[in-house]
Write an enzyme that holds these catalytic residues in place. Structure first.
Site, PDB file in Angstrom:
ATOM      1  N   ASP A 101      37.258  23.636 -15.360  1.00  9.43           N
ATOM      2  CA  ASP A 101      36.509  23.544 -14.104  1.00  9.43           C
ATOM      3  C   ASP A 101      37.100  22.446 -13.219  1.00  9.43           C
ATOM      4  O   ASP A 101      37.749  21.521 -13.719  1.00  9.43           O
ATOM      5  CB  ASP A 101      35.041  23.200 -14.382  1.00  9.43           C
ATOM      6  CG  ASP A 101      34.348  24.292 -15.186  1.00  9.43           C
ATOM      7  OD1 ASP A 101      34.825  25.443 -15.155  1.00  9.43           O
ATOM      8  OD2 ASP A 101      33.329  23.967 -15.839  1.00  9.43           O
TER       9      ASP A 101
HETATM   10  N1  URA Z   1      33.618  24.525 -20.657  1.00 12.43           N
HETATM   11  C1  URA Z   1      33.134  24.184 -19.443  1.00 12.43           C
HETATM   12  O1  URA Z   1      31.938  24.244 -19.208  1.00 12.43           O
HETATM   13  N2  URA Z   1      34.001  23.791 -18.495  1.00 12.43           N
HETATM   14  C2  URA Z   1      35.332  23.677 -18.694  1.00 12.43           C
HETATM   15  O2  URA Z   1      36.070  23.287 -17.786  1.00 12.43           O
HETATM   16  C3  URA Z   1      35.824  24.022 -19.974  1.00 12.43           C
HETATM   17  C4  URA Z   1      34.942  24.441 -20.929  1.00 12.43           C
END
Ligand code: URA
Length: 249
Positions: A101
């Site tokens: 993310d």
């Molecule tokens: N899980 C999440 O919630 N975000 C990420 O970036 C990776 C795994």
């Protein structure tokens, strides 16, 4: 392929720089100095730059310590991408393997090896991903047990069992820190699993993907090439490793 592209792809310099080197008689192909950047070459040709052999390398692998604020994409209209953190003359066919993310930090593999990326991301291969997270709320032993079973995340999806380790808890601020190992990669999975047990991720960092580990010394926003050993290890997935172990026991 054209000689200038070959040299730029092999990271000798930018396309503009390598054209200068060629004009400056620094490049030999099969023993002959060549001065045309349009000269066609193949992997079989012996190419010397400033007297040093330029060995053809098809695939490139980098470990990036992704900072917050950049997106795991090759292009984006709004936000800077992880590729914008690479040197200007980096190859144009590089891409991130999977997504973190925008507000997640940590290990991201960048490569132009589509086959390896496919294997690492394949749901069938169950490549482990390990995360460190700060949580608003106290994660409990009950959460450890729930994650070990697999939880239902919003939207009704069932996760595979995941290994949750409780690291710290602060009763005053009602916050905690955890480590979590996943064997799959659902969208926003860590955040959604934590939400499923009534708490919230406030900081997330990926520490490991399969055999590839983010070392403390790699500064946020920087990257380094993988070692030959790391590349070899990545080619072998967990499933194949256990298959080999079973065959030898
Ligand atoms: N899980 C999440 O919630 N975000 C990420 O970036 C990776 C795994």
């Amino acid at each position: 392929m054209r000689l200038d592209k070959f040299l730029a792809d092999m990271q000798i310099g930018s396309r503009k720089e390598v054209k200068k080197y060629i004009k400056g008689r620094l490049v030999r192909v099969n023993g002959q100095v060549v001065t045309s950047d349009k000269t066609q070459v193949t992997e079989e040709d012996q190419i010397l730059f400033d007297g040093q052999p330029v060995i053809y390398q098809k695939y490139f692998y980098y470990l990036l310590h992704k900072p917050q604020g950049v997106v795991s994409a090759t292009t984006d209209r709004r936000d800077p991408t992880v590729l914008s953190l690479l040197k200007e003359d980096a190859r144009e066919d590089l891409f991130p393997v999977g997504r973190l993310d925008k507000d997640t930090e940590g290990l991201l593999l960048i490569t132009n090896d589509g086959e390896l990326a496919h294997r690492l991301l394949s749901p069938k291969k169950h490549v482990e991903k390990e995360y460190f997270a700060k949580i608003d709320g106290i994660m409990t032993k009950e959460d450890v047990a729930a994650f070990a079973q697999g939880v239902t995340i919003d939207g009704g999806e069932e996760t595979m069992p995941a290994e949750l380790t409780l690291l710290t808890r602060d009763e005053t601020t009602q916050t905690s820190e955890i480590r979590l190992i996943l064997h799959e990669g659902k969208f926003h999975q860590v955040k959604r699993m934590v939400k499923a047990v009534g708490k919230k991720v406030t900081y997330l960092k990926r520490l490991r993907m399969g055999s590839l580990v983010l070392e403390d010394s790699l500064k946020l926003g920087t990257y380094r090439p993988l070692t030959a050993d790391e590349i070899a290890q990545l080619q072998v997935t967990n499933e194949e490793k256990s298959l080999r172990n079973n065959q030898t026991t």
